[in-house]
Enzyme design. Structure first.
Site, short mmCIF file in Angstrom:
data_model
loop_
_atom_site.label_atom_id
_atom_site.label_comp_id
_atom_site.label_asym_id
_atom_site.label_seq_id
_atom_site.Cartn_x
_atom_site.Cartn_y
_atom_site.Cartn_z
N MET A 421 45.74 38.17 43.74
CA MET A 421 46.10 39.86 43.29
C MET A 421 45.56 40.67 45.10
O MET A 421 44.62 40.15 45.45
CB MET A 421 45.11 40.69 42.08
CG MET A 421 44.01 40.10 41.77
SD MET A 421 43.46 40.92 40.82
CE MET A 421 43.78 42.29 40.84
N CYS A 422 45.56 42.13 45.30
CA CYS A 422 45.61 42.86 45.37
C CYS A 422 45.45 44.44 45.24
O CYS A 422 45.24 44.32 43.65
CB CYS A 422 45.79 43.08 47.00
SG CYS A 422 47.24 42.78 47.15
N GLY A 423 45.69 45.13 45.96
CA GLY A 423 45.74 46.77 44.92
C GLY A 423 46.67 46.50 44.50
O GLY A 423 46.84 47.18 43.39
N GLY A 425 49.65 44.00 45.96
CA GLY A 425 50.99 42.96 45.58
C GLY A 425 50.32 42.62 47.89
O GLY A 425 51.51 41.86 47.34
#
Length: 465
Positions: A421-423, A425
């Site tokens: 995960m990130c902010g 995708g």
């Protein structure tokens, strides 16, 4: 294009800030009042500069570089070649191309307006700021990577052994700049989104008075405490930062603007040969398209404003690159982003895209996309955002490894079912592709960010490192 022109009034000076949102930088086009212009810190991609100059009916007569940039290649050499522009830069930079070398206090008459060079080392040791004056009155100062809005630029790009020394120089430079009249406009090069910033802020321009009132670093009068504060805010930065300053010192190669935004179309057989010889395939399509089907081992870097940063961060400097994209994606924008950070080794793009690969009978790989409320509790959650983002709020139990660290660290992670995960995708897809290249399986990408997870589950995020 990612560059957006913004008129910036300052006394009688007509100035336009051209903001590159992806790299987090601004360059400035100054109307000199006689049909000519000065450009400060121009990037190698001069499309926005030329469009603004043409709209204003200006001929570019001067190009000034505040320092040897580490995050982009300068367009000053190109402007000298194409427009006959005189290049203004620090004598201490020892540039290997024709330029007007300046030292502390040197002035250049631009025809009504003048610029005065101020030595402001810190971000680099040859850094200059340029005070722009109209009739002897300071209208503004181009502070490059010295004083930036709400902070100061980082001082660790010349090596760990120079970092503290340069931070002390940055303290003295900021003190010097803060002595300018309060209504002097501050026009930095680095701003929000730039990895040269320490830390990034939202606004891009300011005044000396506003910075004295709000910039926490200008409120520190003790040099040791300033150094501690500045160095404590430094995060990671892309490895290409270590190469570009020297390329800028030598002078970037002159480009043919008519052909620079083009790429050769490669048949599947040519892509196969290039891969066998060590080329990397970069999949620039949106995350959803990459997740459905991609060439096994391709690295996902979706084409957006930040494409160049992650291309330079994730791909080794010595490998050829093959691009896969959708036909509706702007190839010219992609190529110029690469050229701006010195990536000249684009071998071409896969003709007819992923469809051609599949039609030739070659296998594809897929990556699952997971909705924020559907994470399998048996899966490891790998958060690959930058440290400040992770500390601001992350999922309970999430493992944290910055995306840039996965270039060499993917093989060190245990091979386990993982949701990355990130902010939003995009970076998570890049991380999943690096893990896939390293042999990891059972990978998924979170379609969203931590806020989406909290909203979907009703659970709270964890803060802190």
């Amino acid at each position: 294009m990612s560059d957006a022109p913004t008129p910036v009034p300052a006394a009688a000076v007509e100035l336009t800030a051209l903001v590159n949102e992806g790299l987090g930088n601004s360059c400035y086009l100054v109307d000199l009042g006689d049909g000519s212009a000065l450009v400060v810190d121009p990037p190698r991609d001069l499309r926005a500069v030329r469009a603004a100059a043409e709209k204003a009916g200006l001929r570019i007569r001067f190009a000034a570089d505040t320092h040897l940039h580490a995050d982009f290649l300068s367009g000053a050499v190109q402007l000298a070649h194409d427009d006959g522009a005189a290049v203004l830069a620090s004598t201490a930079g020892r540039r290997e191309f024709d330029h007007h070398g300046l030292g502390d206090g040197d002035q250049v008459d631009l025809g009504g307006l003048t610029v005065t060079a101020l030595e402001t080392p810190g971000h680099t040791d040859e850094h200059l700021s340029f005070v722009l004056a109209d009739g002897g009155r300071a209208a503004g100062v181009f502070t490059g990577g010295s004083l930036i809005v709400g902070s100061a630029a980082r001082t660790d790009l010349l090596g760990a052994d120079r970092t503290a020394e340069l931070a002390r120089a940055q303290f003295r430079s900021l003190q010097r700049l803060s002595a300018l009249p309060a209504d002097t406009a501050v026009w930095p090069t680095h701003g929000a989104g730039s990895f040269c910033s320490a830390p990034p802020g939202a606004a891009r321009t300011s005044t000396i008075g506003a910075e004295l009132a709000t910039n926490p670093l200008l409120g520190i009068d003790d040099e040791d405490r300033f150094v501690e504060q500045l160095l404590g805010s430094l995060g990671s930065y892309p490895p290409y930062f270590l190469r570009l300053a020297e390329l800028n010192r030598r002078g970037p190669g002159v480009l043919d603007a008519a052909s620079a935004g083009q790429l050769a179309e490669l048949p599947v057989s040519a892509v196969q040969r290039l891969r066998a010889d060590g080329a990397w395939v970069i999949d620039a399509r949106p995350v959803g398209d990459y997740a459905r089907a991609h060439i096994p081992g391709a690295v996902s870097i979706p084409l957006r404003a930040q494409f160049a940063t992650w291309l330079g961060w994730l791909v080794p400097a010595d490998v050829a690159i093959v691009i896969v994209r959708n036909p509706d994606q702007d190839l010219t924008e992609l190529v110029w982003q690469a050229l701006t950070i010195g990536v000249d080794r684009l071998a071409g793009e896969l003709a007819c895209g992923i469809q051609a690969w599949s039609a030739a009978g070659h296998p594809t790989a897929g990556t699952a996309l997971v909705r924020p409320g559907r994470i399998d509790p048996g899966h490891r959650v790998l958060d690959i955002r930058q440290e400040p983002e992770y500390a601001a709020g992350h999922l309970p139990g999430a493992v944290h490894v910055e995306l840039g660290a996965l270039v060499h660290g993917a093989t060190e992670l245990p091979n386990a079912p993982t949701v990355v995960m990130c902010g939003h995708g995009e970076r998570a897809a890049g991380a999943a592709s690096l893990l896939e290249r390293a042999g990891h399986r059972d990978l998924a990408v979170l379609d969203g960010g931590p806020g989406d997870w909290a909203a979907a589950t009703g659970h709270s995020l964890v803060t802190g490192p």
